[in-house]
Every structure is written in C-alpha cells, then in structure tokens.
Design an enzyme around this catalytic site. Structure first.
Site, PDB file in Angstrom:
ATOM      1  CG  PHE A 122      -7.384  15.265 -25.203  1.00 17.07           C
ATOM      2  CD1 PHE A 122      -7.428  15.262 -26.592  1.00 17.07           C
ATOM      3  CD2 PHE A 122      -7.934  14.716 -24.427  1.00 17.07           C
ATOM      4  CE1 PHE A 122      -8.098  14.022 -26.790  1.00 17.07           C
ATOM      5  CE2 PHE A 122      -8.631  13.323 -24.519  1.00 17.07           C
ATOM      6  CZ  PHE A 122      -8.625  12.841 -25.865  1.00 17.07           C
ATOM      7  CG  ASP A 123     -11.855  15.055 -25.469  1.00 16.94           C
ATOM      8  OD1 ASP A 123     -10.795  14.767 -25.275  1.00 16.94           O
ATOM      9  OD2 ASP A 123     -12.907  14.234 -25.855  1.00 16.94           O
ATOM     10  CB  ALA A 175      -0.568  12.424 -24.005  1.00 15.80           C
ATOM     11  CG  ASP A 193      -1.855  16.878 -22.199  1.00  9.78           C
ATOM     12  OD1 ASP A 193      -1.223  15.958 -22.214  1.00  9.78           O
ATOM     13  OD2 ASP A 193      -2.797  17.124 -22.644  1.00  9.78           O
ATOM     14  CE  LYS A 224      -3.686   9.135 -25.087  1.00 12.07           C
ATOM     15  NZ  LYS A 224      -4.706   9.317 -23.984  1.00 12.07           N
ATOM     16  CE1 TYR A 265      -3.999   1.987   0.654  1.00 10.72           C
ATOM     17  CE2 TYR A 265      -2.726   3.427   1.519  1.00 10.72           C
ATOM     18  CZ  TYR A 265      -3.783   3.119   0.867  1.00 10.72           C
ATOM     19  OH  TYR A 265      -4.655   4.139   0.549  1.00 10.72           O
ATOM     20  CG  HIS A 290     -16.491  12.529 -28.282  1.00  9.48           C
ATOM     21  ND1 HIS A 290     -16.010  13.042 -26.990  1.00  9.48           N
ATOM     22  CD2 HIS A 290     -15.514  11.858 -28.498  1.00  9.48           C
ATOM     23  CE1 HIS A 290     -14.689  12.381 -26.859  1.00  9.48           C
ATOM     24  NE2 HIS A 290     -14.444  11.684 -27.576  1.00  9.48           N
TER      25      HIS A 290
END
Ligand code: F0G
Length: 457
Positions: A124-125, A216, A214, A257, A72, A449
């Site tokens: 990004f969304d 990714a 960001d 990714k 943990y 979407h």
C-alpha cells in the site's frame, strides 16, 4: 420461495447528505485544484473516497465507548483490546497506534534500514512510503494475473511464489521480512488464498525470514477464503482468521477498515524481538504502550468491532453490497478489476478513457468527471498514486490506472449504489468525447496524491 438476501443490521441513526448543481461542482473542483482530497466533504453527495474510518459503528460499539478507561497507564480498555486481538490472531504482543501507517512507522523504525529490500504483494502507498522513506526498496511480487483486469480468478491478490523465491535467493541478506497485504488493496481489494499464505510461509521458513501481514482488511480476506477456497466453507470466519495469522509472525493493522472504528491501529506479533524493538518507537512517536495514540474509549470500540466483523453475517452484508454495484456496472458494460473486490470496485480507466494519454492521468480524469457528473467522490489508484521512481524521478506507468469506488461499511444503501452506477454510466457513454486529462502543477516528493495540484488540459 427462498427469502432474498438482506443486511444483518437495521439503522438507528442517520446523517443527511446534500446534492449540488453541476455549476457548483465545477467551481469546487477548480478550487480544489482537481484533487478530490482537497474538496470539502459537504460538497460531496456520495463519498466513496475511502472505506477507511468511514464505517458506521454499531450500538454495541457506541455503548463500549462509554466504558472507555482513559487512564494513562494500564487502562482496562487496553487489556480488553489486547485480549480480543490475542484471541483472534494468536499474537501475544500488542502495541496500539493511532492508525495503520503509524503501526508501520513504529515497526519499520526498528526493522527497515537503508539498502533493505521488502518483497510482498502490492505494498500500500503508506507502506511503500515508509519503506522508500528509509532508502529501502518495496519489491512487488504480486502474480502477473492481477494486472489483467478482465481475468476472473478467485485470488487475484496472491504473491507469486516464483518471484518471491527469486528475490529471496538474490537479496537474502538484505531482506528483513516478507510482507503480505490482505486483502491486496492496490490490486483491487483482491484476496490472498490460504494456500498462497502457506506457500509464503514455507518460503519464509526455507530462507529463515519472518512474515508480516498488512492486515487492514483481514476479515474480508477470510470471507473470500470461506466462500471461494476449497475446504473452508464449513469453517467459521474466526477459525479462518486464526489459521491465517498462524502463518505470520506479526501484523500491522489499520483498524479503520475491518475494525470498523473511525480511528485506530495496532501492531501485534508473536516475536518478542519485534515487540522489544518496536516499543521504544511507540513511546517516542505514539504514546505510552497501553494507549499508543488511541483513546481508551476508541480501544473499547475497536475490541467490539473486531469481534463483530469477524462474524460471517456482517461481512456478507458488506461484500454483497460491493458485488451489487459490480453487477450494475456489468449491466452497463463498464470495465473494472474482476472479480469485484472486498471493499471497493476498481474501475479500469485505461479501458474507458482511451483517448486520454497516460501522461495526462486517465484515472484521475475519470475521478474528476464522476464528481462533476453527480457529486460522487471516488479516488484515483493509479499513476498519480504510484509516485515517481525514487531513482529516476520518472512517473511510474507500469501498474494499473484505476478509479476506486470504496464503499464505507454499513453506511450507504443499494439505492445509493444505483445512483453511483448510473452516474458512471453517463460518463462512460460520453467517453469518446473526453480527449484531454490533467497535468501536475505542484507535487510532494512522496505520497503526492493527497496534496497534488492539477490543471485541466
Ligand atoms: N495498509 C493498507 C492495505 C491500507 O489500505 C491502508 C490505508 C494502510 C495500510 C494505512 O492505514 O490509513 O490507517 O494509516 N488505506 C486507506 C485507503 C487510506 O483508503 O485505502 P491508515
């Protein structure tokens, strides 16, 4: 004779995939309300809905999973991951999360407040969702050239420094940080140059603002810097990655990714303030700080994946396959966002389905047609994804309307790419006959979407 290019890996395990009939696909699409997210994966022949979490792990990653420490607190797997991230990025503080949007949620819970403005390049969304959900504004400062799909420039994901500086002057006290998405997914997987990252840093310093990447697809971005930007061809991907992150204060990462794992993410930063501010939200939303939503085995696999995918040969194998598909589309005259991006081809639906009005969502229509043609699942990155304007509640038709064919890492062969290209050509050849699109019968207020229900017109 010079030996031709080939992938830097061989295949040890395979997963069968199935073809279907047109009639079956017509039924499945209707049952899915013409939303490809509602299809069952077994109904799909070649799945290009995303490159996220769909990559094939290496034998070394699977081996690392067996050594996962599921304690943990204080698991060795966390320290393995932390050491890797520190070494690759130079960021001292690491918070694991279950995926990229969770990293956004944890960090933005600390940083983003009502009335804030977050400038950047095509958020990004989920990033936009986490900003708008906090009654703040995601301000797109991408270069205008990104909107011209036929224009071929090397770094089409760049931030426009003029737009950014105007925002910094106008809204300075409302801007908590600047965000740069590498590569720029929404603009077509287009890279951001080192020069541009430097310009953003200079502006950030001038206005005393931190910079968040960001990240990714940071490794793919580094590949493009190495192969396209002057002065980088002799540098290793790892050196370029480090230089990129030297220009930021922190990163959010969807490890699904460029980490080549099926699930995972993290925040990393050099700012003690961000770390201390975010860590309470990690405990609240994700889990204790040394696992934050990830299994020990997954942290181990991610550490190996990050190391592997910051090697040139691995990136070259991947990005050359995306280029291979692009070359096929060129052969057939099918327009897409040029040049080919790092993770996907973004087919320019507005240039293909010219008879379908924008109110009837041409890119979504093309996505449906491609599935009906051959069971190939792409995904709309267009007017449906763009959501409604939070104030006027009108559809946002200002951006691009594209069908994205995202290619999973190390999963499909070039033969699969041939099938994709021919299927798309068949739809392209009958484009004039496609005159009607779809209308929305149900939608969520945000990030519609994924769950939208559509009717065919
Ligand atoms: N940022 C970028 C640039 C992304 O492309 C994604 C996800 C995220 C953040 C969120 O990460 O999915 O791990 O929560 N993009 C996927 C895609 C979903 O298909 O492009 P996540």
């Amino acid at each position: 004779m010079k030996l031709p290019f080939a992938e830097s890996w061989k295949i040890k395990m395979v997963e069968p995939i199935k073809k279907s009939t047109r009639e079956e696909r017509e039924n499945w699409m209707r049952e899915a309300h013409y939303n490809v997210f509602q299809l069952k994966s077994e109904q799909v022949y070649i799945d290009l809905i995303t490159d996220s979490g769909t990559g094939a792990m290496s034998d070394r990653q699977w081996a690392a999973m067996m050594l996962g420490d599921e304690s943990y607190a204080g698991a060795t797997s966390f320290f393995h991951l932390q050491e890797t991230i520190q070494r690759l990025t130079g960021f001292e503080y690491v918070i694991p999360t279950h995926q990229g949007r969770a990293a956004e949620n944890v960090l933005f819970s600390y940083l983003v407040h009502e009335g804030n403005i977050i400038p950047g390049n095509s958020h990004f969304d989920t990033t936009k969702g986490h900003i708008e959900g906090r009654k703040a504004t995601a301000l797109d400062c991408t270069i205008d050239e990104a909107k011209d799909t036929q224009l071929e420039i090397p770094f089409k994901g760049n931030v426009d420094p003029l737009k950014l500086e105007q925002a910094l002057q106008k809204y300075s006290d409302r801007i908590p940080f600047i965000i740069v998405t590498i590569t720029n997914n929404t603009a077509g997987g287009q890279p951001v140059s080192m020069q541009n990252l430097r310009e953003v840093r200079q502006l950030a310093n001038k206005y005393n603002k931190p910079v968040l990447f960001d990240s990714a697809r940071f490794a793919e971005n580094a590949y493009f810097i190495k192969t396209r930007e002057e002065g980088y061809s002799d540098k290793s991907i790892k050196a370029i990655v480090h230089e990129m992150f030297d220009l930021a204060d922190g990163m959010t990462m969807s490890a699904k990714k460029d980490g080549i794992v099926n699930m995972g993410g993290f925040i990393a930063t050099r700012l003690e303030d961000w770390y201390n501010g975010a860590k309470g939200f990690c405990v609240q939303f994700e889990g204790y700080l040394t696992y934050g939503g990830m299994n020990g085995r997954d942290m181990n696999a991610l550490a190996v994946g990050l190391d592997e995918n910051t090697e040139f040969e691995n990136l070259e194998s991947r990005i050359k396959q995306v280029q291979y598909l692009a070359d096929k589309l060129d052969e057939y005259g099918i327009p897409y966002q040029r040049p080919a991006g790092g993770h996907a081809i973004f087919v320019d639906a507005s240039k293909i389905l010219t008879n379908v009005p924008k109110e009837e969502f041409p890119a979504q229509t093309l996505t449906i047609e491609l599935f009906l043609e051959a069971g190939i699942r792409g995904c709309e990155i267009g007017y449906i994804l763009a959501d409604r304007d939070p104030v006027t509640r009108e559809n946002r038709f200002g951006g691009l309307d594209m069908l994205r064919l995202a290619i999973p890492r190390r999963v499909y062969t070039d033969n699969h790419m041939n099938v994709v290209a021919v299927a798309l050509k068949n739809v392209f050849d009958r484009r004039e006959e496609i005159k009607r699109g779809v209308q929305i019968s149900w939608e969520a207020p945000l990030m519609r979407h994924f769950t939208v229900k559509l009717e065919r017109l």
